[in-house]
Design an enzyme around this catalytic site. Structure first.
Site, PDB file in Angstrom:
ATOM      1  N   GLU A  79      -6.938  -0.602  -6.265  1.00  0.00           N
ATOM      2  CA  GLU A  79      -6.029   0.365  -6.893  1.00  0.00           C
ATOM      3  C   GLU A  79      -4.938  -0.458  -7.582  1.00  0.00           C
ATOM      4  O   GLU A  79      -4.081  -1.034  -6.923  1.00  0.00           O
ATOM      5  CB  GLU A  79      -5.451   1.254  -5.791  1.00  0.00           C
ATOM      6  CG  GLU A  79      -5.160   2.683  -6.162  1.00  0.00           C
ATOM      7  CD  GLU A  79      -4.611   3.486  -4.981  1.00  0.00           C
ATOM      8  OE1 GLU A  79      -4.603   4.719  -5.064  1.00  0.00           O
ATOM      9  OE2 GLU A  79      -4.173   2.886  -3.973  1.00  0.00           O
ATOM     10  N   SER A 107       0.832  -1.215   0.000  1.00  0.00           N
ATOM     11  CA  SER A 107       0.000   0.000   0.000  1.00  0.00           C
ATOM     12  C   SER A 107       0.864   1.260   0.000  1.00  0.00           C
ATOM     13  O   SER A 107       0.354   2.353  -0.165  1.00  0.00           O
ATOM     14  CB  SER A 107      -0.908   0.003   1.217  1.00  0.00           C
ATOM     15  OG  SER A 107      -0.119  -0.082   2.380  1.00  0.00           O
ATOM     16  N   HIS A 122      -3.476  -3.129  -5.178  1.00  0.00           N
ATOM     17  CA  HIS A 122      -3.641  -2.619  -3.813  1.00  0.00           C
ATOM     18  C   HIS A 122      -5.095  -2.784  -3.382  1.00  0.00           C
ATOM     19  O   HIS A 122      -5.955  -1.998  -3.752  1.00  0.00           O
ATOM     20  CB  HIS A 122      -3.210  -1.140  -3.771  1.00  0.00           C
ATOM     21  CG  HIS A 122      -3.422  -0.506  -2.433  1.00  0.00           C
ATOM     22  ND1 HIS A 122      -3.692   0.842  -2.290  1.00  0.00           N
ATOM     23  CD2 HIS A 122      -3.444  -1.027  -1.170  1.00  0.00           C
ATOM     24  CE1 HIS A 122      -3.853   1.115  -1.006  1.00  0.00           C
ATOM     25  NE2 HIS A 122      -3.718   0.007  -0.311  1.00  0.00           N
ATOM     26  N   ASN A 165      -3.915   6.839  -0.619  1.00  0.00           N
ATOM     27  CA  ASN A 165      -3.230   7.130   0.647  1.00  0.00           C
ATOM     28  C   ASN A 165      -2.463   8.440   0.594  1.00  0.00           C
ATOM     29  O   ASN A 165      -2.392   9.172   1.576  1.00  0.00           O
ATOM     30  CB  ASN A 165      -2.313   5.966   1.021  1.00  0.00           C
ATOM     31  CG  ASN A 165      -3.118   4.791   1.545  1.00  0.00           C
ATOM     32  OD1 ASN A 165      -4.295   4.949   1.891  1.00  0.00           O
ATOM     33  ND2 ASN A 165      -2.508   3.626   1.590  1.00  0.00           N
TER      34      ASN A 165
END
Ligand code: T1G
Length: 695
Positions: free
Chosen positions: A442, A409, A430, A480
């Site tokens: 993702e 991640s 991800h 993120n």
């Protein structure tokens, strides 16, 4: 084939066929054609019955959503007008529901006197998903056949149901064995028109029971917090029970017209088309060869590895899970079985289906068992050295054309790919926790990732039931990275005068499922602490990370898992309780830093946090880490719960006004410096009076 309604005679029946591939959407031409063909059939004395059906796999997938909000030809009939013409027909009219009948499509069928469905047909009124309600009397006719409670469940939850259930509910009169048009013509024999608008028994039974609607509004409040359309749908169904048909129909139409012009509806339309657009990769042609994934492998059977394995089993793909230790493997497989058992007891799966899926998941401690896998996903501890070692091993044991994916991640996918001799077949996948539930995936393309690998993994993602978005490599990828930018501003607001519970409430009221501090308590503050410490090692001097979160974590307060983090939690409870000890820690920190705390209101909190999100999104677009603003919007809606009725951060920024976002960010940057440097794209759009979707 251009959009048209064709006309054919079959004996004494006229067959009107909607032809507008791929899903027979009701655009202006089709609605007008339906009116004109109906008139033709009514004027033809030899016609004793009329059948309406669709060409291809669909009956009608509803009104043409792409026409919403656009100007219409003045004299064009509206769908609701044509549906009333259908019902008024003196000749029996039967809908031959050959496939999917959604929204206006089901309303056309309900305007017909009878409905005969193919066994594989599906029906529903999903308008609420588009921020509107049915606008051609769907909220008035449905309860007349199903009763109010069933109608509410169908409409408010945008449910799609099969032919058998539709028959049970009274929405369909017969299920055809063979050719549905022939069955409809036969069904019409000897029938008189039966107008649904005149059916009273079900709604009469509901009249005088306002609790049906009061209870429903109470029970749906949490699930539909912030949305307008679901509550308008309840109002419309209530009107169907309490008002004469024509008054109820007019009331529905008023609600429909207000909603279709609303910001929420524009946002939800954007999401509808956005979900489909993100699946198309601009530089990966539609005809790029796709590899078949018939066997998969997972390295690591922890929380993420187990959830990922479940996705493959749910997609019908046999999967082998590798763990280094037998004990860890047994624990992981037991957890997978527990999740399937939970699905059975919750009625989401039959025992038989669950057992079939569990049987698709094999465990091993031997990497060699991955030699036949077409694709392997690595889901081990988030450490570069460990990941590189795993990829070296996979590169050795997997067949040459196997695709190797990493579930990292945060780490550099290119560096991981460099540990193999096949970087063109390495990609990031991800998943979001819990991986078997979260819809977003993702997919991360590395510098060397081939178009074939990308096309294969994007197609596979659909089979895994995910909404996949392709992004490039950077720290934290898209989701993120933007989350960190938003969090940094939340932490800065703590230093300047706010408290965690105030910030969380403001963000919750804005529409996210929870604020940044409750979210950290859920994810675990220990993970954040490790990431911040790694980040500080390489940070330029001008960029600061608040030490407040460190101080909380350094007390062993890791969040829900330790009973305390930013909040306190009663044993066994996930309800965050504000903790005066944290308030004191925050206030003391400001004093220590020489920061005079000030009053901060919710508007400032939302703007500072969400504008920071948008600003980071603009930087990501400029760097090409995301190809389009819609990729960012879909990531934030499906991965982070950004409210669907705001359309995602970039769409929302356009609705707020990019100039306002830029001016606010610029003002904050001039005052605070640091992370909030305005993105050049944001500055340019603001200067040119443009938006992310109008650049
Ligand atoms: N209008 C315009 N385009 C549509 C469309 C629609 N209703 N439905 C699908 N498309 C396009 C879609 O964008 C895609 O385009 C292609 O068709 C294939 O769709 C008065 C006002 C029917 C279950 O909400 O749920 O009626 O990407 O990729 O996975 O009360 O499409 O290829 O260019 O989704 O097989 C209510 C919406 C409208 C149904 C098929 N109806 N559609 O799924 O294919 S509001 C809906 C769907 C209404 C009335 C009100 C799904 C599907 P492209 P796809 P699929």
């Amino acid at each position: 084939m251009s959009a048209q309604v064709s006309y054919a005679k079959e004996g004494a029946a006229a067959v009107l066929t909607i032809e507008n591939p791929p899903v027979n959407a009701l655009n202006v031409a089709i609605v007008t054609g339906l009116r004109d063909r109906l008139k033709e059939a009514l004027d033809d004395a030899s016609v004793k019955a009329i059948v309406v059906t669709g060409a291809g796999r669909a009956f009608i997938a509803g009104a043409d959503i792409s026409e919403f909000g656009k100007p219409r030809p003045k004299d064009a009939p509206t769908l609701d007008q044509v549906v009333e013409l259908l019902e008024a027909s003196p000749k029996p009219l039967v809908a031959a529901v050959n496939g999917i009948a959604l929204g206006g499509g089901l309303e056309v069928a309900l305007g017909c006197h009878y409905r005969v469905a193919a066994a594989g047909a599906r029906v529903g009124l999903p308008e609420v998903t588009l921020g509107i309600i049915p606008g051609a009397a769907g909220t008035q006719r449905t309860p007349r056949l199903t009763g109010a409670a069933k109608a509410l469940d169908l409409i408010v939850n945008s449910k799609q149901i099969g032919a058998a259930e539709a028959k049970k509910l009274g929405l369909v009169d017969e299920i055809a064995e063979g050719d549905v048009v022939k069955a409809a013509i036969a069904f019409a024999q000897g029938k008189q028109p039966r107008r649904v608008s005149e059916i009273q028994d079900k709604i009469a039974a509901d009249r005088g029971h306002p609790e049906i609607f009061a209870d429903y509004r109470r029970d749906m409040a949490k699930k539909f917090r912030g949305f307008e359309a679901p509550f308008a749908a309840v109002d419309a169904v209530e009107a169907a029970v309490n008002k004469p048909f024509e008054d109820g129909r007019k009331y529905e139409r008023q609600l429909f017209e207000r909603l279709v012009a609303s910001q929420q509806a524009a946002a939800q339309r954007h999401v509808f088309f956005g979900e489909r657009e993100v699946a198309k990769i601009p530089d990966v042609p539609k005809d790029t060869p796709i590899r078949k994934i018939e066997r998969a492998g997972i390295v690591g059977c922890g929380l993420m590895g187990g959830g990922i394995a479940i996705n493959f089993a749910n997609g019908g793909i046999p999967v082998t899970v590798v763990e280094t230790q037998q004990a860890a493997l047994d624990k992981g497989l037991a957890n997978i079985r527990k999740i399937f058992d939970g699905n059975v007891s919750a009625g989401r799966l039959t025992r038989e289906a669950a057992d079939q899926r569990v049987a698709l998941i094999k465990g091993t401690t031997d990497y060699a068992d991955l030699k036949d896998a077409d694709l392997v996903v690595e889901a081990v501890f988030e450490d570069m050295a460990v990941k590189k070692q795993v990829f070296e091993t996979l590169d050795r044991v997997c067949k040459p054309d196997a695709i190797l994916a990493t579930n990292t991640s945060t780490l550099d996918v290119d560096a991981i790919a460099a540990a193999t001799r096949r970087p063109q077949q390495v990609i990031g996948m991800h998943f979001f926790s819990p991986a078997n539930i979260m819809k977003l995936l993702e997919n991360v393309r590395g510098k060397a990732t081939s178009k074939e690998t990308i096309a294969t993994v994007m197609e596979l993602s659909k089979k895994l039931g995910k909404t996949a978005v392709l992004v490039g490599v950077c720290d934290g990828f898209v989701g993120n990275r933007m989350l960190y930018a938003y969090r940094r501003q939340a932490e800065a607001l703590l230093e300047e005068g706010a408290l965690p519970q105030q910030i969380d409430k403001a963000i919750f009221d804005f529409g996210l499922p929870m604020g940044p501090f409750a979210m950290q308590d859920l994810a675990g503050l220990d993970i954040g602490l490790a990431i911040r410490r790694r980040l500080r090692e390489t940070l330029p001097a001008l960029l600061k990370l608040s030490y407040i979160p460190d101080r909380v974590a350094e007390q062993g307060r890791y969040g829900q898992k330790t009973g305390a983090g930013w909040y306190r939690y009663e044993p066994g409870s996930r309800t965050p309780i504000p903790d005066p000890a944290i308030d004191k820690l925050v206030v003391d920190y400001s004093k220590e830093q020489g920061i005079a705390r000030r009053a901060i209101d919710d508007t400032e909190i939302v703007e500072r946090c969400m504008f920071a999100l948008v600003n980071e999104g603009a930087k990501i677009l400029e760097e090409g880490i995301a190809a389009r603003p819609v990729d960012i919007d879909i990531i934030w809606i499906y991965g982070y719960g950004f409210p669907r009725y705001r359309g995602g951060p970039m769409f929302w920024a356009d609705q707020v006004g990019v100039k306002k976002v830029y001016d606010t960010i610029k003002r904050l940057y001039d005052k605070h410096g640091g992370w909030l440097e305005p993105a050049p794209l944001l500055e340019r759009l603001a200067r040119d009076g443009k938006g992310f979707y109008s650049r």
